[in-house]
Design an enzyme around this catalytic site. Structure first.
Site, PDB file in Angstrom:
ATOM      1  N   LYS A 193       7.058  33.599  38.105  1.00  0.00           N
ATOM      2  CA  LYS A 193       8.866  33.873  36.896  1.00  0.00           C
ATOM      3  C   LYS A 193       7.816  33.189  35.603  1.00  0.00           C
ATOM      4  O   LYS A 193       7.374  32.342  35.999  1.00  0.00           O
ATOM      5  CB  LYS A 193       9.985  34.150  37.308  1.00  0.00           C
ATOM      6  CG  LYS A 193      10.151  35.080  38.421  1.00  0.00           C
ATOM      7  CD  LYS A 193      10.799  36.249  37.517  1.00  0.00           C
ATOM      8  CE  LYS A 193      10.375  37.865  38.471  1.00  0.00           C
ATOM      9  NZ  LYS A 193      11.014  37.654  39.563  1.00  0.00           N
TER      10      LYS A 193
HETATM   11  C1  PLP Z   1      12.461  38.138  40.236  1.00  0.00           C
HETATM   12  C2  PLP Z   1      13.648  39.440  40.491  1.00  0.00           C
HETATM   13  C3  PLP Z   1      14.324  39.410  41.120  1.00  0.00           C
HETATM   14  C4  PLP Z   1      14.859  38.726  42.389  1.00  0.00           C
HETATM   15  O1  PLP Z   1      14.436  37.160  42.037  1.00  0.00           O
HETATM   16  P1  PLP Z   1      14.183  36.237  43.140  1.00  0.00           P
HETATM   17  O2  PLP Z   1      14.635  34.957  42.550  1.00  0.00           O
HETATM   18  O3  PLP Z   1      13.075  36.286  43.328  1.00  0.00           O
HETATM   19  O4  PLP Z   1      15.198  36.314  44.951  1.00  0.00           O
HETATM   20  C5  PLP Z   1      15.694  40.545  40.764  1.00  0.00           C
HETATM   21  N1  PLP Z   1      15.532  40.938  39.607  1.00  0.00           N
HETATM   22  C6  PLP Z   1      14.253  41.466  39.108  1.00  0.00           C
HETATM   23  C7  PLP Z   1      14.388  42.131  38.202  1.00  0.00           C
HETATM   24  C8  PLP Z   1      13.539  40.151  39.249  1.00  0.00           C
HETATM   25  O5  PLP Z   1      12.563  40.391  38.198  1.00  0.00           O
END
Ligand code: PLP
Length: 384
Positions: free
Chosen positions: A184
């Site tokens: 991210k």
């Molecule tokens: C990455 C992601 C999540 C989950 O995030 P984590 O921090 O890995 O639990 C949820 N929704 C979307 C759209 C994502 O891309």
């Protein structure tokens, strides 16, 4: 082939961040403590959000926010099929039923024009995803929520740094969940946070986040000044550690620079690929916004490319370039099909995107030379 593998994403961790993690480890306090408190304040300042709750992941955040909204069995949550499994899974884990609405084929965001038709008397929450860091139409979203008196939980996993009409996602509205997973826009290893304007919801989430332990309740009963507590509900173990916050503090300081570089690279793709018949490029909505460019996701035109998306990804891999798949349409996975009766053809735009979408390499540390290499390799693949 001699060139080293280029991943589709890679975190940029500064020397200062590494030293902060080391300082944390040496400090004797590595779980939730002063660095989480500091990171909370930094997020509060960046997002101008009244309540910020750092957590072990965004998945934990979605789970807790939905639990705190007290879904009753059969309650419906409207979301998009073009998302990660966590979006649907947490709805189900919180006792709700995911109701899907197709995407807009140009922005890949949930088509808000179709939401009103999906609303029933059981609808409790609308849960859009700001896909790839492109905001949904917030005016329209919150007008729907107000008209039908339903809550909004934004899956903002892609959207730290996203701006809608001069306001950051997370600084207004109802409740948002951000992810700090390594792919991210900023990372804490694993991690995430909830931003909310709802004081009561924030209080409930803070209890659910850590065993249902309430230190204030203990203090209220006149036993202040010690470490004791009351347990007021059965909670989870979803807190963020100081080791994570040590990283996050430095990542957040660099976020604006990260987004600036992501934007340059995304625009470089847009300019380079605009005339390629093999691609349909992501397009922008009419309202003013800043895309956070978490992902750069064109759709392959299989006819012009003379190959499928999966073949394309395979050929890139053989040439040492990683790509990502975000996402296949969620309603076609067996569990959701069996539980909720979804079928192929239900959400045609999400299905088409799910078959054709590719995440090309995009990360702040990517050089122009690496970017050129991606373009050269794609050119040679399509020429064969
Ligand atoms: C990455 C992601 C999540 C989950 O995030 P984590 O921090 O890995 O639990 C949820 N929704 C979307 C759209 C994502 O891309």
């Amino acid at each position: 082939m001699s060139e080293e593998f280029l991943p589709f994403s890679r975190p940029s961790i500064s020397r200062a961040a590494i030293e902060e993690v080391v300082a944390c480890l040496e400090s004797g306090w590595i779980t939730t403590g002063p660095r989480v408190a500091q990171f909370t304040e930094s997020l509060q300042a960046y997002l101008s959000a009244p309540y910020i709750l750092p957590l072990a992941s965004a998945t934990a955040g979605l789970h807790l926010a939905l639990l705190a909204l007290d879904l009753k069995p059969g309650d419906e949550v409207i979301t998009t099929p073009l998302t990660f499994a966590a979006t649907l899974n947490t709805i189900i884990l919180a006792g709700g039923k995911p109701v899907l609405v197709d995407i807009d084929p140009y922005t890949f965001n949930m088509d808000l024009n179709q939401v009103a038709d999906a609303i029933t008397e059981k609808t409790r929450v609308i849960m859009p995803v700001h896909f790839a860091g492109l905001p949904v139409d917030m005016d329209m979203l919150y007008a729907l929520a107000e008209t039908f008196d339903i809550r909004v939980l934004e899956d903002a996993a892609h959207a730290i740094g996203t701006v809608y009409k001069n306001r950051r996602i997370g600084s207004f509205g109802d409740t948002q969940v951000f992810s700090f997973h390594p792919n991210k826009n900023i990372t804490t290893g694993e991690g995430g946070c909830i931003a909310t304007t709802d004081a009561e919801l924030a209080k409930k989430i803070s209890l659910l986040r850590f065993h249902g332990i309430d230190r204030e309740a203990w203090n209220r009963y006149g036993k202040s000044g010690n470490q004791d507590y009351e347990v007021v509900l059965p909670g989870f173990k979803y807190n963020m550690m100081d080791i994570q916050a040590a990283l996050g503090l430095h990542q957040l300081q660099e976020l604006e620079n990260f987004i600036a570089r992501r934007t340059e690279l995304a625009e470089r793709y847009q300019e380079a690929l605009i005339d390629w018949p093999q691609w349909q490029l992501p397009s922008k909505p009419g309202f003013s916004h800043r895309h956070a460019w978490h992902l750069y996701t064109p759709l392959i035109n299989e006819q012009a490319a003379q190959m499928s998306r999966d073949e394309f990804m395979q050929k890139m891999k053989e040439r040492n370039i990683g790509t990502g798949l975000h996402y296949r349409a969620a309603h076609l996975y067996p569990y959701y099909r069996e539980q909720f009766g979804f079928n192929p053809g239900d959400f045609p735009y999400a299905e088409s995107a799910g078959e054709r979408i590719v995440s090309l390499p995009l990360f702040p540390g990517m050089t122009d030379a690496q970017h050129d290499r991606v373009l050269d390799v794609m050119y040679s693949i399509f020429r064969e």
